[in-house]
Write a protein that holds these residues in place. Structure first.
Motif, PDB file in Angstrom:
ATOM      1  N   ILE A 103       0.728  -1.119  -0.122  1.00  0.00           N
ATOM      2  CA  ILE A 103       0.049  -0.063   0.034  1.00  0.00           C
ATOM      3  C   ILE A 103       1.033   1.107  -0.165  1.00  0.00           C
ATOM      4  O   ILE A 103       0.590   2.134  -0.618  1.00  0.00           O
ATOM      5  N   ALA A 106       2.430   1.712  -3.423  1.00  0.00           N
ATOM      6  CA  ALA A 106       1.481   1.916  -4.217  1.00  0.00           C
ATOM      7  C   ALA A 106       1.222   3.634  -4.185  1.00  0.00           C
ATOM      8  O   ALA A 106       0.918   4.040  -5.352  1.00  0.00           O
ATOM      9  N   ARG A 107       0.976   4.097  -3.259  1.00  0.00           N
ATOM     10  CA  ARG A 107       0.832   5.221  -3.024  1.00  0.00           C
ATOM     11  C   ARG A 107       1.892   6.432  -2.921  1.00  0.00           C
ATOM     12  O   ARG A 107       1.717   7.708  -3.288  1.00  0.00           O
ATOM     13  N   THR A 108       3.179   6.084  -2.822  1.00  0.00           N
ATOM     14  CA  THR A 108       4.288   6.941  -2.655  1.00  0.00           C
ATOM     15  C   THR A 108       5.385   6.775  -3.774  1.00  0.00           C
ATOM     16  O   THR A 108       5.934   7.774  -4.036  1.00  0.00           O
TER      17      THR A 108
END
Length: 161
Positions: A103, A106-108
C-alpha cells in the motif's frame, strides 16, 4: 483487472513460498513468484528487467536452490511440522508487513504523472536501466536481496540442528 490478479497471485505465491513446510516446494514457490513478477515486468513494458527476472530468478536461482536442497538431509514428518509451527509463530506478522508495504509503495513510489518512455527513443542499456527504468532496477535489487537473506536464514536454521 489483470494487474490486480497478478498482484494478488504474486503475494499468495510469496506467502506460500515462505510458509510451506517443504524446502523443495519453497524453491518451486520462489520460481512461481519470480515468473509472475516477470509477467508483471513485461506488462509494465520493461522487457529487459522481465528477461533478467525470468532467466536469473525463476531459472538459475531455482536450479541452485534445488541442487542445494538435494544435498541436505531430509527432515522427518514430525520435525517438519514442529519447524513449521515455530516458523508460523516467528513470522506471523509477515503478511501484514507485505500488505502495508504494498500500500505504501503504491501510494508513494509512482508519481501521478508517471509516463513510460516511448519506444521511439533509443537508449543504450546503461541509460535505459539506470535512467528511465530505475524503479525496475530497484525492484530487482530488492528481489535479489530477499533471496540472499532467505538463503542465509535457511542455512542458519539448518546449522542449528
Amino acid at each position: 483487472m489483470i494487474d490486480n490478479i497478478l498482484l494478488i497471485s504474486v503475494i499468495l505465491a510469496a506467502l506460500w513460498t515462505v510458509m510451506t513446510r517443504s524446502l523443495l516446494k519453497a524453491a518451486l514457490g520462489l520460481a512461481v513468484t519470480s515468473a509472475i513478477i516477470a509477467i508483471m515486468l513485461f506488462r509494465l513494458d520493461s522487457p529487459l528487467a522481465g528477461v533478467f527476472e525470468l532467466s536469473v530468478c525463476a531459472g538459475l536461482i531455482t536450479a541452485v536452490f534445488i541442487s542445494a536442497i538435494s544435498l541436505m538431509k531430509p527432515l522427518t514428518h514430525k520435525e517438519t511440522i514442529e519447524l513449521s509451527k515455530k516458523r508460523i509463530k516467528k513470522y506471523w506478522y509477515l503478511p501484514l508487513i507485505l500488505i502495508i508495504t504494498g500500500i505504501v509503495f503504491a501510494r508513494t513510489m509512482v508519481p501521478a504523472g508517471f509516463n513510460i518512455p516511448p519506444e521511439t527513443i533509443k537508449l543504450d542499456v546503461r541509460s535505459l536501466l539506470w535512467g528511465s527504468r530505475a524503479l525496475d532496477m530497484f525492484g530487482q535489487i530488492i528481489i535479489v536481496l530477499a533471496g540472499v537473506f532467505g538463503t542465509v536464514i535457511l542455512f542458519r536454521e539448518s546449522k542449528k540442528k
